[in-house]
Design an enzyme around this catalytic site. Structure first.
Site, short mmCIF file in Angstrom:
data_model
loop_
_atom_site.label_atom_id
_atom_site.label_comp_id
_atom_site.label_asym_id
_atom_site.label_seq_id
_atom_site.Cartn_x
_atom_site.Cartn_y
_atom_site.Cartn_z
N ARG A 196 0.80 -1.24 0.00
CA ARG A 196 0.00 0.00 0.00
C ARG A 196 0.82 1.28 0.00
NH1 ARG A 196 -3.21 -1.62 5.21
NH2 ARG A 196 -1.12 -2.47 5.56
N SER A 197 1.80 1.40 0.91
CA SER A 197 2.51 2.69 0.99
C SER A 197 3.40 2.95 -0.23
CB SER A 197 3.28 2.86 2.30
OG SER A 197 4.28 1.89 2.47
N ASP A 216 -5.53 -4.40 3.67
CA ASP A 216 -4.19 -4.84 3.27
C ASP A 216 -4.30 -5.90 2.17
OD1 ASP A 216 -1.60 -5.72 3.05
OD2 ASP A 216 -1.22 -5.59 5.20
P1 4NP Z 1 1.59 -3.68 3.12
O1 4NP Z 1 1.25 -5.26 3.04
O2 4NP Z 1 1.56 -3.31 4.58
O3 4NP Z 1 0.50 -3.02 2.34
O4 4NP Z 1 2.96 -3.54 2.50
C1 4NP Z 1 1.97 -6.21 3.77
C2 4NP Z 1 3.05 -6.85 3.19
C3 4NP Z 1 3.78 -7.80 3.90
C4 4NP Z 1 3.39 -8.13 5.18
C5 4NP Z 1 2.32 -7.50 5.76
C6 4NP Z 1 1.60 -6.53 5.06
N1 4NP Z 1 4.10 -9.11 5.91
O5 4NP Z 1 3.70 -9.41 7.03
O6 4NP Z 1 5.11 -9.62 5.43
#
Ligand code: 4NP
Length: 155
Positions: A18-19, A127
């Site tokens: 997302r970011s 997410d």
């Molecule tokens: P983000 O998604 O927060 O949008 O980059 C995720 C990517 C990886 C993980 C969690 C959220 N992870 O736990 O590895």
């Protein structure tokens, strides 16, 4: 002369979905509006789980589909100095906000916001690491970035 008007840090959990989408969508929008030189835009994660990893392929593909490259972006974790350096620190969901409060020791200067706050119907951006719905992420992040530009008086 090199002081930017707006230094913005987008923050999510892993900094691979997302970011970085928000970072590169926003960079694209300010470039299209001819005001890129007034901005410094970056992204980071509250977790170090993905540290050093590139943008997750489905997120990368979604950006490419809109003509936006995220080459050269690798995940990094937020550090306490980010709070002082950036003018606006924008999270994607309420966990990001509470994790930042913890990491930064609060928000004494009122810099931390939720991206969809700017739209007038505040909510979390789900997410896509868990939902798999990168189109929904694109729609939410794109709407949030447009609303942020309106808030900054740029569109
Ligand atoms: P983000 O998604 O927060 O949008 O980059 C995720 C990517 C990886 C993980 C969690 C959220 N992870 O736990 O590895």
């Amino acid at each position: 002369m090199d002081k930017k008007d707006y230094k913005i840090l987008f923050v999510c959990l892993g900094n691979i979905c997302r970011s970085p989408m928000a970072e590169f969508i926003m960079k694209h929008k300010v470039a299209e509006s001819g005001v890129a030189d007034r901005f410094e835009i970056a992204s980071a994660g509250t977790s170090d789980e993905e540290r050093g990893n590139p943008v997750y392929p489905p997120a990368r593909k979604m950006l490419y589909r809109h003509g936006i490259s995220c080459d050269g972006k690798y995940s990094r974790q937020i550090v306490p100095e980010d709070y002082h350096y950036y003018d606006l620190i924008i999270g994607m969901d309420s966990s990001n906000i509470s994790d930042m409060y913890y990491a930064f020791g609060g928000d004494p200067e009122g810099k931390i916001r939720l991206l969809l706050d700017y739209t007038g119907h505040s909510r979390n951006i789900a997410d896509p690491w868990y939902t798999g719905d990168f189109q929904a992420t694109w729609d939410d992040v794109n709407e949030g970035c447009d609303a942020l530009l309106v808030d900054l008086g740029l569109i």
